[in-house]
Design an enzyme around this catalytic site. Structure first.
Site, PDB file in Angstrom:
ATOM      1  N   ASP A  32     -74.581  24.398  81.180  1.00 50.11           N
ATOM      2  CA  ASP A  32     -74.140  25.795  81.104  1.00 50.11           C
ATOM      3  C   ASP A  32     -73.132  26.012  79.974  1.00 50.11           C
ATOM      4  O   ASP A  32     -72.433  25.079  79.568  1.00 50.11           O
ATOM      5  CB  ASP A  32     -73.514  26.193  82.455  1.00 50.11           C
ATOM      6  CG  ASP A  32     -73.456  27.699  82.631  1.00 50.11           C
ATOM      7  OD1 ASP A  32     -74.117  28.426  81.860  1.00 50.11           O
ATOM      8  OD2 ASP A  32     -72.735  28.155  83.535  1.00 50.11           O
ATOM      9  N   GLY A  35     -74.161  30.325  75.819  1.00 51.91           N
ATOM     10  CA  GLY A  35     -73.863  31.684  75.357  1.00 51.91           C
ATOM     11  C   GLY A  35     -72.403  31.827  74.952  1.00 51.91           C
ATOM     12  O   GLY A  35     -72.083  32.390  73.895  1.00 51.91           O
ATOM     13  N   ARG A  36     -71.507  31.290  75.783  1.00 48.68           N
ATOM     14  CA  ARG A  36     -70.069  31.387  75.480  1.00 48.68           C
ATOM     15  C   ARG A  36     -69.707  30.569  74.246  1.00 48.68           C
ATOM     16  O   ARG A  36     -68.854  30.951  73.454  1.00 48.68           O
ATOM     17  CB  ARG A  36     -69.235  30.958  76.694  1.00 48.68           C
ATOM     18  CG  ARG A  36     -69.101  32.078  77.718  1.00 48.68           C
ATOM     19  CD  ARG A  36     -68.686  31.561  79.054  1.00 48.68           C
ATOM     20  NE  ARG A  36     -69.816  30.949  79.753  1.00 48.68           N
ATOM     21  CZ  ARG A  36     -69.711  30.271  80.869  1.00 48.68           C
ATOM     22  NH1 ARG A  36     -68.527  30.086  81.414  1.00 48.68           N
ATOM     23  NH2 ARG A  36     -70.783  29.774  81.456  1.00 48.68           N
ATOM     24  N   TRP A  37     -70.379  29.450  74.077  1.00 51.74           N
ATOM     25  CA  TRP A  37     -70.153  28.624  72.870  1.00 51.74           C
ATOM     26  C   TRP A  37     -70.472  29.457  71.636  1.00 51.74           C
ATOM     27  O   TRP A  37     -69.706  29.463  70.667  1.00 51.74           O
ATOM     28  CB  TRP A  37     -71.072  27.390  72.928  1.00 51.74           C
ATOM     29  CG  TRP A  37     -70.929  26.430  71.784  1.00 51.74           C
ATOM     30  CD1 TRP A  37     -70.119  25.339  71.713  1.00 51.74           C
ATOM     31  CD2 TRP A  37     -71.631  26.477  70.522  1.00 51.74           C
ATOM     32  NE1 TRP A  37     -70.273  24.695  70.500  1.00 51.74           N
ATOM     33  CE2 TRP A  37     -71.189  25.381  69.754  1.00 51.74           C
ATOM     34  CE3 TRP A  37     -72.593  27.337  69.965  1.00 51.74           C
ATOM     35  CZ2 TRP A  37     -71.674  25.109  68.462  1.00 51.74           C
ATOM     36  CZ3 TRP A  37     -73.068  27.085  68.684  1.00 51.74           C
ATOM     37  CH2 TRP A  37     -72.602  25.984  67.954  1.00 51.74           C
ATOM     38  N   HIS A  49     -78.049  28.216  72.314  1.00 57.33           N
ATOM     39  CA  HIS A  49     -79.125  27.446  72.951  1.00 57.33           C
ATOM     40  C   HIS A  49     -79.615  26.339  72.016  1.00 57.33           C
ATOM     41  O   HIS A  49     -79.902  25.231  72.446  1.00 57.33           O
ATOM     42  CB  HIS A  49     -80.281  28.370  73.345  1.00 57.33           C
ATOM     43  CG  HIS A  49     -79.894  29.379  74.385  1.00 57.33           C
ATOM     44  ND1 HIS A  49     -79.229  29.014  75.533  1.00 57.33           N
ATOM     45  CD2 HIS A  49     -80.057  30.725  74.460  1.00 57.33           C
ATOM     46  CE1 HIS A  49     -79.003  30.098  76.275  1.00 57.33           C
ATOM     47  NE2 HIS A  49     -79.500  31.148  75.638  1.00 57.33           N
ATOM     48  N   GLU A  79     -83.833  32.345  88.423  1.00 53.63           N
ATOM     49  CA  GLU A  79     -83.075  33.592  88.218  1.00 53.63           C
ATOM     50  C   GLU A  79     -82.918  33.936  86.722  1.00 53.63           C
ATOM     51  O   GLU A  79     -82.550  35.052  86.376  1.00 53.63           O
ATOM     52  CB  GLU A  79     -81.678  33.487  88.845  1.00 53.63           C
ATOM     53  CG  GLU A  79     -81.674  33.567  90.367  1.00 53.63           C
ATOM     54  CD  GLU A  79     -82.216  32.328  91.033  1.00 53.63           C
ATOM     55  OE1 GLU A  79     -81.912  31.214  90.567  1.00 53.63           O
ATOM     56  OE2 GLU A  79     -82.976  32.459  92.010  1.00 53.63           O
ATOM     57  N   LEU A 143     -85.824   5.515  81.572  1.00 53.26           N
ATOM     58  CA  LEU A 143     -85.248   6.711  82.199  1.00 53.26           C
ATOM     59  C   LEU A 143     -86.322   7.724  82.589  1.00 53.26           C
ATOM     60  O   LEU A 143     -87.233   7.988  81.814  1.00 53.26           O
ATOM     61  CB  LEU A 143     -84.289   7.368  81.182  1.00 53.26           C
ATOM     62  CG  LEU A 143     -83.705   8.726  81.561  1.00 53.26           C
ATOM     63  CD1 LEU A 143     -82.565   8.564  82.552  1.00 53.26           C
ATOM     64  CD2 LEU A 143     -83.198   9.461  80.330  1.00 53.26           C
ATOM     65  N   ARG A 200     -71.318  19.865  85.929  1.00 55.62           N
ATOM     66  CA  ARG A 200     -71.457  21.229  85.410  1.00 55.62           C
ATOM     67  C   ARG A 200     -70.361  21.506  84.401  1.00 55.62           C
ATOM     68  O   ARG A 200     -69.195  21.651  84.776  1.00 55.62           O
ATOM     69  CB  ARG A 200     -71.423  22.281  86.512  1.00 55.62           C
ATOM     70  CG  ARG A 200     -71.670  23.692  85.921  1.00 55.62           C
ATOM     71  CD  ARG A 200     -71.955  24.766  86.938  1.00 55.62           C
ATOM     72  NE  ARG A 200     -72.463  25.954  86.265  1.00 55.62           N
ATOM     73  CZ  ARG A 200     -73.168  26.915  86.817  1.00 55.62           C
ATOM     74  NH1 ARG A 200     -73.476  26.840  88.082  1.00 55.62           N
ATOM     75  NH2 ARG A 200     -73.583  27.966  86.122  1.00 55.62           N
ATOM     76  N   LEU A 207     -73.274  26.027  92.257  1.00 59.82           N
ATOM     77  CA  LEU A 207     -74.543  25.305  92.113  1.00 59.82           C
ATOM     78  C   LEU A 207     -75.640  26.124  91.451  1.00 59.82           C
ATOM     79  O   LEU A 207     -76.604  25.573  90.936  1.00 59.82           O
ATOM     80  CB  LEU A 207     -75.046  24.864  93.488  1.00 59.82           C
ATOM     81  CG  LEU A 207     -74.547  23.527  94.003  1.00 59.82           C
ATOM     82  CD1 LEU A 207     -75.063  23.287  95.419  1.00 59.82           C
ATOM     83  CD2 LEU A 207     -75.006  22.376  93.103  1.00 59.82           C
TER      84      LEU A 207
HETATM   85  C1  IPE Z   1     -77.551  27.894  85.653  1.00 57.36           C
HETATM   86  O1  IPE Z   1     -76.807  28.589  84.724  1.00 57.36           O
HETATM   87  C2  IPE Z   1     -78.948  27.670  85.169  1.00 57.36           C
HETATM   88  C3  IPE Z   1     -79.104  26.747  84.039  1.00 57.36           C
HETATM   89  C4  IPE Z   1     -78.152  26.073  83.463  1.00 57.36           C
HETATM   90  C5  IPE Z   1     -80.451  26.585  83.572  1.00 57.36           C
HETATM   91  P1  IPE Z   1     -76.638  30.172  84.773  1.00 57.36           P
HETATM   92  O2  IPE Z   1     -75.815  30.546  83.611  1.00 57.36           O
HETATM   93  O3  IPE Z   1     -77.978  30.802  84.890  1.00 57.36           O
HETATM   94  O4  IPE Z   1     -75.882  30.371  86.142  1.00 57.36           O
HETATM   95  P2  IPE Z   1     -74.944  31.562  86.644  1.00 57.36           P
HETATM   96  O5  IPE Z   1     -75.690  32.852  86.424  1.00 57.36           O
HETATM   97  O6  IPE Z   1     -73.685  31.507  85.845  1.00 57.36           O
HETATM   98  O7  IPE Z   1     -74.693  31.252  88.076  1.00 57.36           O
HETATM   99  C1  IPE Z   2     -77.041  27.755  79.778  1.00 58.28           C
HETATM  100  O1  IPE Z   2     -76.181  28.528  79.023  1.00 58.28           O
HETATM  101  C2  IPE Z   2     -78.490  27.927  79.385  1.00 58.28           C
HETATM  102  C3  IPE Z   2     -79.307  28.577  80.402  1.00 58.28           C
HETATM  103  C4  IPE Z   2     -78.901  29.047  81.539  1.00 58.28           C
HETATM  104  C5  IPE Z   2     -80.720  28.725  80.113  1.00 58.28           C
HETATM  105  P1  IPE Z   2     -75.968  30.079  79.303  1.00 58.28           P
HETATM  106  O2  IPE Z   2     -76.972  30.838  78.507  1.00 58.28           O
HETATM  107  O3  IPE Z   2     -75.978  30.377  80.741  1.00 58.28           O
HETATM  108  O4  IPE Z   2     -74.535  30.279  78.682  1.00 58.28           O
HETATM  109  P2  IPE Z   2     -73.390  31.230  79.254  1.00 58.28           P
HETATM  110  O5  IPE Z   2     -73.175  30.864  80.685  1.00 58.28           O
HETATM  111  O6  IPE Z   2     -73.855  32.635  79.090  1.00 58.28           O
HETATM  112  O7  IPE Z   2     -72.205  30.910  78.398  1.00 58.28           O
HETATM  113 MG    MG Z   3     -74.532  30.432  82.140  1.00 54.66          MG
END
Ligand code: IPE
Ligand code: IPE
Ligand code: MG
Length: 253
Positions: A32, A35-37, A49, A79, A143, A200, A207
């Site tokens: 996770d 996006g914030r990165w 990504h 989701e 692995l 995480r 989770l």
């Molecule tokens: C969880 O991250 C799913 C993946 C890393 C693929 P999300 O960014 O979708 O989770 P929420 O919305 O913060 O709970």
């Molecule tokens: C995880 O990073 C990638 C996926 C969930 C597919 P995010 O895209 O959720 O990044 P944030 O949480 O918005 O920073």
């Molecule tokens: Mg996220």
């Protein structure tokens, strides 16, 4: 840092000793913070990504080097379809690109490229590449890389209930015989050990529908680092912490 440790058979990294005799069998990572990165660098989310794929490369390699048997990566949740179409499309394209580009190296390193989740709902090309990658690596002995794609813990459990119900109706399964292990055998992770350690990054402590049944006794490890910045030294820290936890499984030691 750990003066008592015998350096023999231990990995030394930034003053962290990893006990090679207590390596988790199964690590699962909620990747996770892409996006914030990107946001913190004024870049589009897609760049986050893309950078995240580089971290995948490093961590998969290191898990294989350390002799970890199973690595489950949360790539796309059930989701995540709620995201804008463009972002979903970027993620699907990156997946295909990753599988094509990394296939040879992963195969040479004896990695099994497995997947969990309902991949029939993915674009046809993604489904095809995932199946091909699995078919061509399934006999490898290193692995087992589990890519969790269109994966959700609740939909996995719902699917298991439906499959069990079908088998009860067909006389293959008796209701009285159902126990924990029966349910485990109807999940995507059939025949795999439950994750010992769930990692995480990005600061979130939830989770998000990941491995709900399997994480009953998993150790959790959180970090504020966004996934694209997650390095092998962070993996070592997580494993080090894991090795210093007391896993009691409900008993008294
Ligand atoms: C969880 O991250 C799913 C993946 C890393 C693929 P999300 O960014 O979708 O989770 P929420 O919305 O913060 O709970
Ligand atoms: C995880 O990073 C990638 C996926 C969930 C597919 P995010 O895209 O959720 O990044 P944030 O949480 O918005 O920073
Ligand atoms: Mg996220």
């Amino acid at each position: 840092m750990l003066g008592n440790f015998n350096k023999k058979n231990k990995e030394y990294d930034n003053e962290i000793y990893i006990d090679k005799n207590n390596i988790p069998k199964h690590i699962a990572i909620i990747m996770d913070g892409n996006g914030r990165w990107a946001k913190s660098r004024n870049l589009p989310r897609s760049m986050g990504h893309k950078a995240g794929v580089e971290a995948v490369r490093e961590i998969v390699k290191e898990c294989n080097n350390l002799g970890i048997k199973y690595l489950t990566l949360y790539v796309f949740s059930t989701e995540n379809w709620k995201r804008p179409k463009d972002e979903v499309s970027v993620l699907m394209k990156l997946l295909v690109k990753y599988l094509r580009k990394e296939f040879n190296e992963l195969n040479e390193n004896n990695v099994v490229i497995n997947h969990i989740g309902d991949i029939h709902k993915l674009p046809e090309l993604c489904e095809k590449e995932l199946n091909t990658a699995y078919e061509n690596t399934k006999n490898n002995t290193g692995l087992i890389l589990n890519l969790a794609i269109n994966y959700g813990g609740r939909s996995e459990i719902t699917r298991a209930f439906k499959l069990m119900n079908r088998d009860i109706k067909n006389g293959i399964l008796k209701e009285d015989d159902i126990d924990d292990s029966t349910i485990s055998n109807y999940l995507y992770t059939k025949n795999m050990p439950d994750p010992d350690l769930i990692i995480r990054p990005s600061g979130e402590q939830r989770l998000s529908n990941f491995l709900l049944w399997q994480c009953a006794y998993s150790e959790f490890w959180y970090s504020d680092i966004n996934w694209p910045d997650f390095k092998k030294s962070d993996l070592h820290k997580a494993i080090y912490d894991y090795q210093n936890r007391d896993r009691r499984f409900g008993a008294i030691k």
